[in-house]
Scaffold this motif. Structure first.
Motif, PDB file in Angstrom:
ATOM      1  N   TRP A  28     -34.806   1.037  54.172  1.00  0.00           N
ATOM      2  CA  TRP A  28     -35.096   0.731  52.765  1.00  0.00           C
ATOM      3  C   TRP A  28     -36.601   0.638  52.511  1.00  0.00           C
ATOM      4  O   TRP A  28     -37.118   1.117  51.514  1.00  0.00           O
ATOM      5  CB  TRP A  28     -34.411  -0.593  52.440  1.00  0.00           C
ATOM      6  CG  TRP A  28     -34.302  -0.967  50.987  1.00  0.00           C
ATOM      7  CD1 TRP A  28     -33.865  -0.198  49.963  1.00  0.00           C
ATOM      8  CD2 TRP A  28     -34.581  -2.265  50.427  1.00  0.00           C
ATOM      9  NE1 TRP A  28     -33.857  -0.930  48.795  1.00  0.00           N
ATOM     10  CE2 TRP A  28     -34.287  -2.197  49.043  1.00  0.00           C
ATOM     11  CE3 TRP A  28     -35.040  -3.469  50.960  1.00  0.00           C
ATOM     12  CZ2 TRP A  28     -34.446  -3.290  48.190  1.00  0.00           C
ATOM     13  CZ3 TRP A  28     -35.182  -4.553  50.113  1.00  0.00           C
ATOM     14  CH2 TRP A  28     -34.907  -4.463  48.744  1.00  0.00           C
TER      15      TRP A  28
ATOM     16  N   ARG B 284     -30.037  -1.445  46.689  1.00  0.00           N
ATOM     17  CA  ARG B 284     -29.805  -2.504  47.684  1.00  0.00           C
ATOM     18  C   ARG B 284     -29.589  -1.831  49.030  1.00  0.00           C
ATOM     19  O   ARG B 284     -28.811  -0.883  49.119  1.00  0.00           O
ATOM     20  CB  ARG B 284     -28.581  -3.320  47.289  1.00  0.00           C
ATOM     21  CG  ARG B 284     -28.274  -4.466  48.251  1.00  0.00           C
ATOM     22  CD  ARG B 284     -26.975  -5.155  47.888  1.00  0.00           C
ATOM     23  NE  ARG B 284     -27.136  -6.083  46.773  1.00  0.00           N
ATOM     24  CZ  ARG B 284     -27.609  -7.328  46.887  1.00  0.00           C
ATOM     25  NH1 ARG B 284     -27.970  -7.783  48.061  1.00  0.00           N
ATOM     26  NH2 ARG B 284     -27.691  -8.104  45.837  1.00  0.00           N
ATOM     27  N   PRO B 285     -30.269  -2.286  50.068  1.00  0.00           N
ATOM     28  CA  PRO B 285     -30.094  -1.631  51.367  1.00  0.00           C
ATOM     29  C   PRO B 285     -28.756  -1.976  51.994  1.00  0.00           C
ATOM     30  O   PRO B 285     -28.119  -2.946  51.607  1.00  0.00           O
ATOM     31  CB  PRO B 285     -31.229  -2.223  52.202  1.00  0.00           C
ATOM     32  CG  PRO B 285     -31.449  -3.575  51.620  1.00  0.00           C
ATOM     33  CD  PRO B 285     -31.187  -3.433  50.143  1.00  0.00           C
TER      34      PRO B 285
ATOM     35  N   GLU C 190     -33.175 -11.864  55.785  1.00  0.00           N
ATOM     36  CA  GLU C 190     -33.073 -10.504  55.242  1.00  0.00           C
ATOM     37  C   GLU C 190     -32.414 -10.549  53.857  1.00  0.00           C
ATOM     38  O   GLU C 190     -32.908  -9.951  52.906  1.00  0.00           O
ATOM     39  CB  GLU C 190     -32.230  -9.640  56.192  1.00  0.00           C
ATOM     40  CG  GLU C 190     -31.892  -8.258  55.639  1.00  0.00           C
ATOM     41  CD  GLU C 190     -30.700  -7.645  56.353  1.00  0.00           C
ATOM     42  OE1 GLU C 190     -29.702  -7.344  55.677  1.00  0.00           O
ATOM     43  OE2 GLU C 190     -30.763  -7.480  57.594  1.00  0.00           O
ATOM     44  N   GLU C 191     -31.334 -11.319  53.761  1.00  0.00           N
ATOM     45  CA  GLU C 191     -30.604 -11.421  52.499  1.00  0.00           C
ATOM     46  C   GLU C 191     -31.503 -11.997  51.391  1.00  0.00           C
ATOM     47  O   GLU C 191     -31.546 -11.488  50.275  1.00  0.00           O
ATOM     48  CB  GLU C 191     -29.397 -12.338  52.723  1.00  0.00           C
ATOM     49  CG  GLU C 191     -28.212 -12.005  51.856  1.00  0.00           C
ATOM     50  CD  GLU C 191     -27.005 -12.822  52.299  1.00  0.00           C
ATOM     51  OE1 GLU C 191     -26.586 -13.658  51.486  1.00  0.00           O
ATOM     52  OE2 GLU C 191     -26.531 -12.650  53.446  1.00  0.00           O
TER      53      GLU C 191
ATOM     54  N   PHE D  58     -32.343  -2.433  56.426  1.00  0.00           N
ATOM     55  CA  PHE D  58     -33.554  -3.076  55.903  1.00  0.00           C
ATOM     56  C   PHE D  58     -34.778  -2.205  56.216  1.00  0.00           C
ATOM     57  O   PHE D  58     -35.630  -1.956  55.366  1.00  0.00           O
ATOM     58  CB  PHE D  58     -33.687  -4.456  56.566  1.00  0.00           C
ATOM     59  CG  PHE D  58     -34.753  -5.344  55.969  1.00  0.00           C
ATOM     60  CD1 PHE D  58     -34.649  -5.825  54.673  1.00  0.00           C
ATOM     61  CD2 PHE D  58     -35.848  -5.736  56.739  1.00  0.00           C
ATOM     62  CE1 PHE D  58     -35.622  -6.665  54.135  1.00  0.00           C
ATOM     63  CE2 PHE D  58     -36.828  -6.586  56.213  1.00  0.00           C
ATOM     64  CZ  PHE D  58     -36.711  -7.038  54.907  1.00  0.00           C
TER      65      PHE D  58
ATOM     66  N   VAL E  62     -34.202  -9.450  50.383  1.00  0.00           N
ATOM     67  CA  VAL E  62     -33.626  -8.367  49.573  1.00  0.00           C
ATOM     68  C   VAL E  62     -33.424  -8.855  48.137  1.00  0.00           C
ATOM     69  O   VAL E  62     -33.780  -8.167  47.179  1.00  0.00           O
ATOM     70  CB  VAL E  62     -32.298  -7.857  50.191  1.00  0.00           C
ATOM     71  CG1 VAL E  62     -31.541  -6.962  49.214  1.00  0.00           C
ATOM     72  CG2 VAL E  62     -32.570  -7.097  51.487  1.00  0.00           C
TER      73      VAL E  62
END
Length: 207
Positions: A63, A52-53, A35-36, A60, A39
């Protein structure tokens, strides 16, 4: 009598027994580290304007849910003839889902295979956010592999796709490949069964 439904469950159907078990298995496939990375990539690709979520699966999902950021992402992988002509935010569910499916169609045209593709409900209803990650990883890998100058961010975020992709062959190589196949087919064309014994025929037994 027990109180009806736990608080906060109003937007999800009750998950009892098997379905809850299945859902938790799917949830375990969701990768916070991935996820990081995704993003970071989407922000590098689309610019800081996308924001940024909040960290975590729900952040996530929220977003990406209306499909606008996803549409910007796929458009950013083209210099001209961007696949999604109209990106508009809408509070209406069906409009958001429509925007998401536009992204999915464009991603497929870009080269993401059907098996790597999430369904609109996976994202919209949060049914399988690991599948959403899978689609975005596949998209990132294609973008890095194409080396057409559109990819932004760290190239090490994604594995390059194997180069034996048909798209990477030159026209001459493809033509050569076709002529080889043509020759192979040609060698069988003149074959006939004349003179061959009929293995499959029953033996005539004469009393």
């Amino acid at each position: 009598m027990a109180a009806q439904g736990a608080p906060g469950m109003a937007n999800k159907g009750p998950a009892y027994g098997l379905s809850r078990e299945v859902q938790s298995k799917i949830d375990k496939k969701y990768d916070p580290e991935l996820e990081e990375r995704l993003v970071e990539w989407i922000m590098a690709q689309c610019g800081a304007g996308v924001g940024r979520p909040e960290a975590g699966k729900l952040g996530f999902q929220t977003w990406l849910k209306d499909g606008c950021i996803l549409s910007e992402l796929i458009n950013s992988l083209y210099t001209t003839n961007k696949p999604i002509k109209k990106i508009q935010t809408s509070p209406m569910a069906f409009k958001q889902m429509e925007q998401v499916s536009q992204f999915l169609n464009a991603a497929e045209r870009y080269g993401v295979t059907k098996t790597d593709m999430f369904q609109t409900v996976d994202l919209w209803e949060g049914k399988d956010l690991a599948a959403v990650q899978r689609t975005l990883m596949a998209l990132g890998s294609l973008a890095v592999t194409k080396e057409d100058g559109c990819y932004q961010g760290d190239p090490n975020w994604f594995h390059k796709k194997a180069q034996e992709n048909r798209r990477d062959f030159s026209d001459d190589q493809l033509k050569e490949g076709k002529s080889v196949i043509g020759l192979q087919m040609g060698t069988n064309r003149g074959a006939s069964q004349a003179g061959m014994t009929g293995y499959g025929r029953p033996r005539q037994i004469i009393n």
